[in-house]
Design an enzyme around this catalytic site. Structure first.
Site, PDB file in Angstrom:
ATOM      1  N   SER A 478       0.823  -1.205   0.000  1.00 16.01           N
ATOM      2  CA  SER A 478       0.000   0.000   0.000  1.00 16.01           C
ATOM      3  C   SER A 478       0.857   1.256   0.000  1.00 16.01           C
ATOM      4  CB  SER A 478      -0.929   0.004   1.219  1.00 16.01           C
ATOM      5  OG  SER A 478      -0.164  -0.042   2.416  1.00 16.01           O
ATOM      6  N   GLY A 479       2.134   1.128   0.413  1.00 19.31           N
ATOM      7  CA  GLY A 479       3.010   2.292   0.453  1.00 19.31           C
ATOM      8  C   GLY A 479       3.342   2.751   1.861  1.00 19.31           C
ATOM      9  N   LYS A 480       3.108   1.913   2.865  1.00 20.92           N
ATOM     10  CA  LYS A 480       3.360   2.288   4.258  1.00 20.92           C
ATOM     11  C   LYS A 480       4.822   2.682   4.485  1.00 20.92           C
ATOM     12  CE  LYS A 480       2.188  -1.726   5.880  1.00 20.92           C
ATOM     13  NZ  LYS A 480       1.815  -2.369   4.609  1.00 20.92           N
ATOM     14  N   SER A 548      -0.291  -4.761  10.289  1.00 28.33           N
ATOM     15  CA  SER A 548      -1.134  -4.777  11.502  1.00 28.33           C
ATOM     16  C   SER A 548      -2.620  -4.868  11.146  1.00 28.33           C
ATOM     17  CB  SER A 548      -0.846  -3.561  12.389  1.00 28.33           C
ATOM     18  OG  SER A 548      -0.802  -2.364  11.656  1.00 28.33           O
TER      19      SER A 548
END
Lengths: 637, 303
Positions: A478-480, A548
């Site tokens: 997602s690009g975290k 998470s």
């Protein structure tokens, strides 16, 4: 039906109602449970007790007679079981499926009976009924003897701390009232009772259906029996008031009563001991001491109050004391700790998740607790200890518990009110377990708290910032990490002290023993949360980048930190976009089955409901997203 | 060592339950039906918080068909307790003139079941105390002290939380509510004894006195409001003065009277102990719909 002497006599009621009421006013109360297998005749026995104690009225009896013809299993005779099988679903199935409470009274005592089911899958209900009982009646079918269910029920009764056990050998009419049958069953049971630590029990041969040895003994059919009738025994057993009152004072504070500035009362139910005005008390866990000024009641102040009573106390000093604290004998306070060992019964369809945070309610305290993987599960039939990684519905096990702050408790064997607890699932709100504390794993040193000289505020103040945990959550790809890195770079330029925790520096070191099962993922996040907390204590702005996936764990970390410190950042990238990027080729592997438990594919992702910040990576570049995030968290000190 | 009596143990348990709700609920309310069980529950609430008044209001879900004496005591009891009294009447039932004669089961459904749901939703109460007892009726025997209701107030007997020790799980989602029954473990006799011991004021209709009565479909009823009865029934019922009293109180056209001369508390208890019919027998509500009717009503949201 002859009316035995022990039941209330109509004569006294008719002649001198005031004398009857005066006597009745001072009766004691005995709460007991009945347990047995499906066909042992529990409901019939209870129906019989209600009938013999005149708790059944004519209209109910008329209904019973018509019901007996419709649903009854006793031919044309009255089926007492129909009196107590309440719910329509049960009546159709002919079994009891829940705990039902019944009431009857004799000349000597009032009784509350918990009728608990015998079906294997309903351990939960039996434990519930047993938790408030003073005594247990364990029913045995004389034709069948001691069964596995008998052992299971006896173990549960003992586990729940019931000290008075009655072995009711029922259906004696069906074995010709044979003494040898009775003696054989009693010998079998004694051997078993000894093995699990039941010190004493009273065995009575009865017929719930025919009424033998229920109210008077011996019945004409059992001249060889020299003991009391069931009712006589129930009337004479000592309720354990003396032991509870002899123990030191403990009163969990339920409610602080503050109608005006001049009155501050502490309301609660006394768990053990006796309290009098002038007694020295200690508030735990703070350890502050004071003296009882008054025991306030609507009908005037009391001189003393004892275990079991609900009271309101006032103290002579203005000490801090609120719901969750315990008012205790000053010289003999209970312990407070954040780790203990307990036996617990799992009551939910969804199995225990070791490491996950659950609400734990004990007395008036509510804290977050996590459960270690069980040391073992107890097979309630063989009583063997089995290896277990978790507990499913109706399983019983022993494990270590850790709470997010010290709680006041006592071993269950010493105090039911301060040793019994329930666990509540934070998402479904279901009551998922009942536990009994065995012992504390360490005495919390902070009962008399010594603050460290340099506080967390000092640490952060020196860095000219406020400690924060920026928690990035989102799907794989997602690009975290990219955005978290960018945020850290921009903060660095702004002279802020930061640290980035992500999979690379955690999975390869601290958490290299963990895999990707649900339990390991929970433990992974728990450890990351603890490390982030330590770093926040040191005054750092911590950035974490982990999928998470579960709300419960993110909430657990949030609750570890000070209010406002946890900033949940949802990197909101749709699955098809993340999968389209597939930078590491993981989605491809997951789709082809080479990779198991992959979030979004065969393992769920629970999106945040109310994140502090949400970033959309479809429309924003990582730099834009990072600037947006920093704007949201300003000012930094 | 001092042994607690059964009444002391019951009182302590009820007070514990009431305080637990006050401590954990967001916006609790006490449903007050003006009957003897409500009177005891209200008294326990006063004791739980003395010297402060109970920290929640009283709510009466009215049908407009209660006895006049009940309305009289309602105002006084709230005033004496220092509590706010909220009265709710379902506006639709009021507009349609719902009454027990023309509308049968709809009377209970609209005034009580719907009225209660509307009142709770209107005020946003999340926890409501009720004075139900487990010994009243078979399906009540399995009711929890804390009974969970869905967002639409439904009760699912298979989906209730286990209650262990004195630990009550009060957590719920937004929109869900809890009905709490602090006197679950009291019997009818316990209630009467406590009323005697604590000198609790109850509606005079519980004591026998000469009152105007009429017979209707095999039952004996009191003509509490004759003009209204006449309007609803189409003609005036035949009135006879009889010495009667009531074992339970509800809507006067639905609450059967018993012929009695019991004019004091002792007399009433004596009569109760020697009686051979159960308390709910005088109520019409249990009979419609067969033997599972109360359970069904509860699933629909009736108290």
């Amino acid at each position: 039906m002859d009316t035995p002497s022990s039941f209330q006599t109509d004569a006294l009621i008719a002649e001198d109602i005031d004398a009857y009421l005066a006597a009745h006013q001072h009766k004691s109360l005995l709460r007991f449970i009945t347990c047995g297998s499906v066909d042992d005749g529990k409901s019939t026995l209870i129906g019989r007790l209600l009938y013999d104690s005149k708790m059944i009225f004519e209209d109910q009896l008329a209904a019973l007679e018509s019901d007996s013809k419709r649903h009854g299993t006793q031919g044309q005779e009255i089926d007492f079981a129909l009196l107590v099988d309440g719910l329509a679903a049960e009546r159709e199935q002919g079994i009891t499926i829940d705990v039902a409470y019944r009431f009857f009274t004799t000349e000597k005592r009032k009784f509350i009976v918990a009728d608990t089911p015998g079906h294997e899958q309903y351990t939960r209900n039996m434990v519930t009924g047993a938790s408030t009982a003073d005594l247990a009646v364990i029913l045995i079918d004389a034709r069948k003897g001691v069964l596995q269910q008998t052992r299971r029920h006896s173990y549960l009764v003992h586990l729940l701390g019931i000290r008075h056990v009655v072995l009711a050998v029922n259906k004696m009419d069906l074995v010709g009232y044979d003494q040898a049958v009775f003696d054989g069953i009693v010998a079998d049971y004694r051997a078993f009772a000894d093995s699990i630590g039941i010190e004493a029990f009273t065995a009575i041969p009865i017929s719930g259906f025919k009424g033998d040895n229920i109210t008077t003994a011996p019945s004409a059919n059992t001249p060889w029996y020299g003991g009391p009738a069931l009712i006589e025994h129930l009337e004479s057993v000592e309720v354990d008031a003396a032991a509870a009152q002899a123990a030191p004072l403990r009163m969990p504070v339920q409610w602080v009563n503050r109608p005006n500035l001049d009155f501050r009362g502490f309301a609660g139910q006394i768990a053990s001991g006796v309290v009098r005005a002038g007694d020295a008390v200690r508030i735990v866990p703070s350890g502050k001491t004071s003296t009882v000024a008054r025991i306030v009641s609507m009908s005037g102040d009391l001189d003393e109050a004892v275990a079991g009573q609900s009271v309101t106390l006032t103290l002579t000093d203005e000490v801090d004391c609120s719901r969750g604290d315990t008012i205790a004998a000053a010289g003999d306070p209970p312990q407070a700790s954040d780790q203990f060992c307990a036996t617990f019964v799992w009551m939910d369809e969804e199995a225990l998740k070791p490491g996950r945070g659950y609400w734990l309610k004990l007395g008036t305290q509510m804290v977050t607790a996590s459960v270690q993987p069980p040391k073992y599960e107890i097979d309630v039939n063989s009583l063997e200890h089995l290896a277990a990684k978790t507990l499913g519905l109706n399983a019983i096990g022993v494990a270590e518990f850790a709470t997010d702050r010290p709680i006041v408790f006592e071993p269950y064997a010493a105090s039911r009110p301060l040793g019994g607890f329930i666990l509540i699932d934070k998402f479904t709100n279901a009551t998922v377990a009942a536990g009994m504390i065995e012992f504390s794993l360490r005495r919390a040193d902070n009962v008399h708290w010594q603050p460290t000289a340099i506080t967390r505020d000092d640490h952060a103040g020196m860095k000219n910032q406020k400690a924060r945990v920026l928690w990035f959550t989102g799907l794989s790809g997602s690009g975290k990490s990219t955005i978290a890195n960018e945020v850290e770079k921009q903060l660095f330029v702004m002279n802020r002290h930061t640290f980035l925790l992500d999979g690379d520096n955690v999975r390869h070191g601290l958490n290299r023993d963990l895999g990707f099962t649900e339990t390991d993922r929970i433990e992974n996040i728990r450890r990351v949360g603890e490390v982030a907390k330590l770093m926040a204590d040191a005054g750092l702005i911590v950035l974490t980048a982990f999928i998470s996936p579960f709300r419960a764990e993110r909430r657990m970390v949030r609750e570890m930190l000070e209010p406002g410190e946890f900033i949940e950042i949802f990197v909101d990238t749709p699955l098809e976009v993340a999968e389209g990027r597939d930078v590491k080729g993981l989605y491809k592997k997951a789709r082809s089955g080479q990779l198991k438990n992959f979030t979004g594919i065969d393992s769920p992702y629970e999106a945040p409901e109310n994140p502090e910040i949400r970033v959309n990576t479809v429309d924003m570049t990582p730099e834009e997203a990072a600037r947006f995030i920093i704007q949201q968290i300003l000012p930094l000190k | 060592m001092r042994s607690l009596t059964h009444l002391e143990r019951l009182e302590a348990e009820s007070i514990h339950i009431i305080r637990e709700v006050a401590a954990e609920a967001e916006k609790p309310v006490m449903l007050y039906s003006i009957g003897k069980d409500s009177a005891v529950m209200l008294h326990l609430a006063k004791k739980a918080f003395y010297p402060a008044p109970p920290p929640f209001p009283l709510l009466h879900v009215d049908t407009t068909w209660k006895f006049k004496d009940m309305y009289g005591l309602r105002e006084k009891a709230a005033r004496d307790a220092g509590m706010e009294l909220l009265v709710y009447q379902n506006p639709e039932a009021l507009a349609r003139g719902i009454n027990p004669f023309e509308h049968g089961p709809l009377h209970t459904d609209m005034w009580k079941t719907e009225g209660l749901k509307q009142a709770l939703d209107l005020h946003g109460f999340d926890v409501a105390f009720g004075g139900a007892r487990r010994d009243e009726e078979k399906s009540r025997a399995k009711e929890r002290v804390f009974s969970f209701r869905t967002g639409s107030h439904g009760w699912d007997p298979k989906n209730q939380r286990p209650e262990l020790w004195n630990l009550y799980n009060t957590r719920k989602r937004k929109g869900e509510s809890i009905r709490v029954f602090p006197i679950s473990n009291w019997t009818e006799l316990d209630i009467w004894q406590y009323i005697m011991a604590e000198n609790i004021e109850i509606v005079p209709l519980y004591f026998a006195a000469p009152r105007p009565t009429y017979e209707y479909e095999g039952g004996l009823f009191m003509a509490d409001d004759l003009p209204r009865l006449e309007a609803a029934m189409g003609k005036a019922p035949e009135i006879t003065m009889r010495s009667i009293r009531f074992r339970t109180l509800g809507c006067f056209p639905l609450t059967g009277a018993v012929e009695s001369t019991a004019a004091t508390l002792s007399d009433v208890v004596q009569e109760m102990l020697l009686t051979t019919t159960s308390e709910r027998q005088g109520r019409v509500i249990d009979k419609d719909g067969g033997d599972a009717s109360m359970e069904k009503k509860k699933q629909e949201g009736y108290f």
